[in-house]
Structure formats: C-alpha cells, structure tokens
Motif scaffolding. Structure first.
Motif, short mmCIF file in Angstrom:
data_model
loop_
_atom_site.label_atom_id
_atom_site.label_comp_id
_atom_site.label_asym_id
_atom_site.label_seq_id
_atom_site.Cartn_x
_atom_site.Cartn_y
_atom_site.Cartn_z
N GLY A 77 1.71 10.26 14.49
CA GLY A 77 2.05 9.60 15.74
C GLY A 77 2.45 8.14 15.62
N GLY A 78 2.59 7.64 14.41
CA GLY A 78 3.01 6.27 14.21
C GLY A 78 1.91 5.27 14.50
N VAL A 94 -1.03 1.88 5.00
CA VAL A 94 0.37 2.00 4.56
C VAL A 94 0.46 1.76 3.05
N ARG A 95 -0.19 0.71 2.59
CA ARG A 95 -0.16 0.40 1.15
C ARG A 95 -0.81 1.51 0.33
N ARG A 96 -1.89 2.03 0.82
CA ARG A 96 -2.62 3.10 0.12
C ARG A 96 -1.75 4.36 0.04
N THR A 129 7.62 5.60 10.00
CA THR A 129 7.33 5.47 11.43
C THR A 129 6.76 4.09 11.74
N VAL A 130 5.84 3.63 10.91
CA VAL A 130 5.25 2.30 11.12
C VAL A 130 6.33 1.24 10.97
N ALA A 131 7.19 1.38 9.97
CA ALA A 131 8.27 0.41 9.77
C ALA A 131 9.19 0.35 10.98
N GLN A 135 5.35 -5.48 8.73
CA GLN A 135 6.68 -5.46 8.12
C GLN A 135 6.56 -5.74 6.63
N ALA A 136 5.73 -6.71 6.27
CA ALA A 136 5.54 -7.05 4.86
C ALA A 136 4.91 -5.89 4.10
N ALA A 137 3.94 -5.22 4.69
CA ALA A 137 3.30 -4.08 4.03
C ALA A 137 4.32 -2.97 3.79
#
Length: 185
Positions: A23-24, A60-62, A109-111, A122-124
């Motif tokens: 779901g973002g 996100v990084r994981r 989706t997050v981006a 945005q950086a992640a």
C-alpha cells in the motif's frame, strides 16, 4: 541491544515492508505497523525515535539490501549477461506472483509517493537505486557502455514490474526479458 530487542525491531521492519509494498508509504500507518508486528507502541518509538520516516527509510534500505544481495548472487552464477538479467526478472516475477501481485519493487511506491516532498525518504530510495545500478554496472563491467546499460536495464525492470503488477500478469516481464536479451546480444 539484546536479542528480544533485535527481534522486536526486525518485526517492526518486516511489518513496515509488507505494508509498504502492498500500500505504499500511506498504506503503512503506524497503527497498522504496530498491529501487524505485534510490537508494543512504545517499542516502535524506542527503536525508531525519528518516527515513521525513520522506520520507512530503514525498511526501504533493508529491502533494497535484500534485492541487492539477490542481484549479487545471480551475478556470480556464471551465466551470460542476458541470462543473468533474465534470471533477475524471473526471480522478481516469482516474488510478485507469489504475493498475489502485491510485492513488486519494495522501493518504487515509496519513491513515487514521497520523492518530491520528503528529502529523507527520497535519499533512502535514491541510495537503494544507486546500489542496484552499481551491482548491474559491476556485472556488465566488460561492456564499454556498462553505465548506460545498467540504468537502462534497471528502468526496464522497474517498468516491467509496475506493468506486471497493474496487469496481474507476467507478460510485461517476459517481454522486457526478450528486449533486454536483444539489447545485450
């Protein structure tokens, strides 16, 4: 941090990733994360004092590291460049289909939702995409156009995942695999 704390932290990250992929950013509310993880509310703020943005950024990084590790594993398989990319698309397609079309890219989706409004996220997202580009570039290093190819292949894979999810079909992944095969021939 003790083992129990590490396990609670991992459950919070797992729940966040699961909710984000389906779901973002906006589908991963803190109440949903707490419910899905079974962790107490206080644990969330203990492990992630930066709140939701820290939790999502780390998730996100994981997730990005997990995909990156899969890329590296496949890159070392001895397959041709085209076979390598085909294997990546198959693996991502298997993951997407097994999730009932909910788990495309753990970053996209997050981006799309946050890159213009949230510098930390945005950086992640950018860090993850850059790491994937670097993995592709390393695999394609023998080619004079490795930099351009890495970005092109990543863009094609990301687009294929989006279309496959939207259509609930592996067909876009298969078509992109054929075009990448021709591109790398």
């Amino acid at each position: 941090m003790g083992q129990k704390g590490a396990e609670t932290r991992a459950r919070l990250l797992d729940a966040t990733q699961e909710l984000m992929e389906g779901g973002g950013y906006f589908g991963a509310g803190l109440n949903q994360v707490i419910a899905a993880s079974g962790a107490p509310r206080g644990s969330l703020y203990f492990h992630f004092p930066g709140g939701k943005d820290q939790l999502v950024g780390e998730s996100v990084r994981r997730a990005g590291r997990a995909i990156g590790e899969a890329l590296e594993d496949l890159a070392g398989s001895g397959a041709s460049d085209a076979e390598f990319v085909g294997a990546v698309l198959r693996q991502l397609g298997d993951r997407l289909e097994a999730s009932d079309w909910r788990k495309g890219c753990p970053v996209a989706t997050v981006a799309l939702e946050t890159a213009a409004t949230n510098d930390a996220l945005q950086a992640a997202c950018s860090e993850v995409y850059q790491s994937w580009e670097a993995a592709l570039r390393a695999r394609l290093a023998a080619r004079p156009d490795a930099d351009d190819l890495a970005v092109t292949i990543l863009a094609l894979v990301e687009g294929a995942l989006l279309l496959a999810r939207a259509h609930r079909s592996r067909d876009p992944l298969d078509r992109v695999a054929r075009r990448i095969d021709a591109l790398l021939a």
